[in-house]
Scaffold this motif. Structure first.
Motif, short mmCIF file in Angstrom:
data_model
loop_
_atom_site.label_atom_id
_atom_site.label_comp_id
_atom_site.label_asym_id
_atom_site.label_seq_id
_atom_site.Cartn_x
_atom_site.Cartn_y
_atom_site.Cartn_z
N GLY A 87 48.43 51.39 40.03
CA GLY A 87 47.90 50.26 39.27
C GLY A 87 47.34 49.15 40.13
N ASP A 88 47.65 49.14 41.43
CA ASP A 88 47.10 48.10 42.31
C ASP A 88 45.57 48.12 42.26
OD1 ASP A 88 49.52 47.13 43.17
OD2 ASP A 88 49.58 48.32 45.01
N ARG A 89 44.97 46.94 42.34
CA ARG A 89 43.50 46.83 42.41
C ARG A 89 43.10 46.50 43.83
NH1 ARG A 89 45.00 47.75 37.60
NH2 ARG A 89 43.60 47.40 35.83
N VAL A 90 42.13 47.23 44.35
CA VAL A 90 41.71 47.06 45.74
C VAL A 90 40.68 45.94 45.84
CG1 VAL A 90 40.64 48.17 47.74
CG2 VAL A 90 42.15 49.49 46.24
N LEU A 91 41.01 44.90 46.61
CA LEU A 91 40.07 43.80 46.86
C LEU A 91 39.26 44.05 48.13
CD1 LEU A 91 42.21 40.61 46.08
CD2 LEU A 91 40.78 41.95 44.53
N GLU A 92 39.93 44.52 49.19
CA GLU A 92 39.26 44.73 50.46
C GLU A 92 39.64 46.08 51.04
OE1 GLU A 92 38.68 40.21 52.29
OE2 GLU A 92 40.17 41.55 53.17
#
Length: 501
Positions: A87-92
């Motif tokens: 569920g984590d969203r990747v920013l970088e």
């Protein structure tokens, strides 16, 4: 309890305050503000994998929704060890902001990262909150790094007659293996992006922290025509130390690196694309996929292909470590058009010396309109892509292929897929119905016969499978389940995309 302050009126004495848990604090001078929501805090996950091992997670993109979603983090994998969660969203990716980038480009950045990958992520709830409130996610990522933190720089310095490389390398007094640079004004190093006071991190792929000053001087002297170095300013270096993050080439911005990959867009003619794909061993001992026998006036030659070029990617997806048969299958599945990413032999040797993939800083320019021509399927079938057959090519490892079979209602299906094994890497999923084994249809075969065909087939093992729900849908639609539908699964517009990394 009584307070005394010496002589004076009783009204000078401090007031005694009591606390009643039912009524709260009765101190009229104490002001308690409302609790504020905790600030959104990104997490830094550094993934370290072994050679031949994946990072152990799926990256998913849903059409029409922002963000790149982490899913199915494999137990005991590099992803789980780093703290990455479903569920984590990747920013970088490697200090590059990717929330606003195309899914294919993000996947390629991950694939080209080598053995270490750095992800800055937000929890799903925090990401949704930030998006709903219109927060600047790029500013949030920048704030995590700290003000004034700049990425390291890869500088390619070309020696000039009379002034050489145009830079002095000065050891930091009392600190072994640390050096700073003083470039000559208007010299080759300054033109390549080196700034006064920069810390030198590595030279031609070798970390300088392991070198004495004399050894470093000899290495620089041996650099005949050019030298590629990685540098960083002292303030930014402190930010990496504070975050306990190694400074990797993948984090760097690049300055005039030579031998950049080429993008070739080919349109097939009745005579084909006009080249041969061969698997060859290079002088370094490395196995590579080379493009040979480019026909004159063919689509390959017109696109800029040269004999001996190395194939790096097909349709924006890395294939450097992919089996030869799988690459051929991907090209054929592309239909009448394909996009190839290539590099010269000299370029491959250059990046091999530096120790990273030439795709690391490559920005793919693949036209989706060209790659995926419109399909003449009824509108109600536009969701069929997730339900179409998939051809999974497995290479045997040790004692098996890393999956188990079961049978229900005379249908053989994949009952279990081992994490990190050949089956998972090939794209098998739990619940897939097995349609063909090495080109032989086994849909109506008994379970024991399917097992026999698989054992007889050897390696590589080619399984044509389809998700259980998709199998029923295709059957109701009257379509024959066969490899001809594989291209449909690539071409139909998709509501979701995912990729195992």
């Amino acid at each position: 309890m009584r307070y005394t302050t010496g002589p004076g009126d009783a009204t000078d004495l401090p007031q005694r305050f009591t606390f009643n848990p039912k009524e709260g604090i009765d101190n009229p001078t104490l002001v308690i503000s409302d609790d504020t929501e905790p600030a959104l805090c990104p997490r830094l996950c550094l993934l370290k994998r072994e050679e031949g091992e994946g990072f152990g997670f799926y990256l998913r993109k849903e059409t029409g929704c922002r963000g790149h979603v982490v899913q199915q983090v494999a137990p005991w994998s590099a992803a789980e060890r780093s703290g990455l969660r479903d569920g984590d969203r990747v920013l970088e990716v490697n200090e590059n902001f990717v929330d606003n980038q195309e899914y294919e480009k993000v996947v390629l950045k991950v694939q080209a990262s080598g053995l270490q990958l750095c992800l800055l992520v937000l929890r799903a709830e925090d990401y949704e909150l930030a998006v709903s409130e219109g927060m600047d996610l790029m500013a949030l990522a920048r704030a995590y790094r700290g003000e004034g933190c700049a990425r390291p720089r890869l500088c390619h310095i070309i020696r000039e007659p009379g002034c050489g490389l145009g830079v002095s390398i000065i050891p930091v007094e009392g600190e072994r293996g640390k050096y700073y640079l003083n470039p000559v004004s208007e010299g080759p190093s300054e033109k390549a992006g080196v700034q006064p006071g920069d810390r030198l991190l590595w030279v031609n792929g070798v970390m300088v922290s392991t070198l004495t000053h004399s050894a470093l001087a000899k290495m620089v002297k041996r650099s005949s025509e050019f030298m590629t170095i990685m540098v960083i300013d002292s303030r930014s270096e402190e930010s990496y130390v504070r975050r306990r993050l190694p400074i990797l080439p993948a984090f760097a911005s690049v300055h005039n690196l030579p031998h950049r990959p080429k993008t070739l867009n080919l349109v097939q003619t009745p005579q084909g694309y006009g080249f041969l794909l061969r698997q060859e061993k290079l002088s370094s001992g490395q196995i590579a996929h080379l493009l040979r026998e480019v026909d004159p006036h063919s689509p390959a030659e017109l696109a800029g292909m040269e004999d001996g070029d190395l194939l790096l990617a097909v349709n924006g997806e890395q294939v450097e470590n992919t089996a030869h048969e799988d690459i051929v299958s991907r090209i054929r599945q592309s239909g009448q058009q394909v996009t190839l990413t290539t590099i010269s032999i000299q370029g491959r040797d250059y990046y091999t010396q530096l120790g990273f993939s030439p795709l690391l800083f490559y920005e793919p320019t693949i036209s989706k309109t060209e790659r995926f021509p419109e399909l003449t399927l009824p509108r109600k079938d536009m969701h069929i892509n997730l339900q179409c057959p998939r051809l999974c090519v497995l290479h045997k490892e040790g004692t098996g292929f890393g999956f188990n079979l079961a049978c229900v209602q005379n249908k053989t299906y994949i009952s279990q897929v081992a994490a990190g094994r050949a089956g998972e890497r090939a794209g098998l999923r739990q619940g897939d119905v097995v349609m063909e084994v090495n080109g032989q249809n086994v849909e109506e075969e008994h379970f024991e016969e399917v097992l026999r065909v698989i054992k007889k087939g050897g390696t590589p093992l080619r399984l044509l499978v389809v998700e259980r729900g998709g199998y029923e849908t295709l059957r109701k639609s009257g379509l024959t389940v066969n490899p001809a539908l594989i291209s449909h699964s690539i071409q139909v517009p998709d509501s979701t995309q995912d990729h195992f990394l």
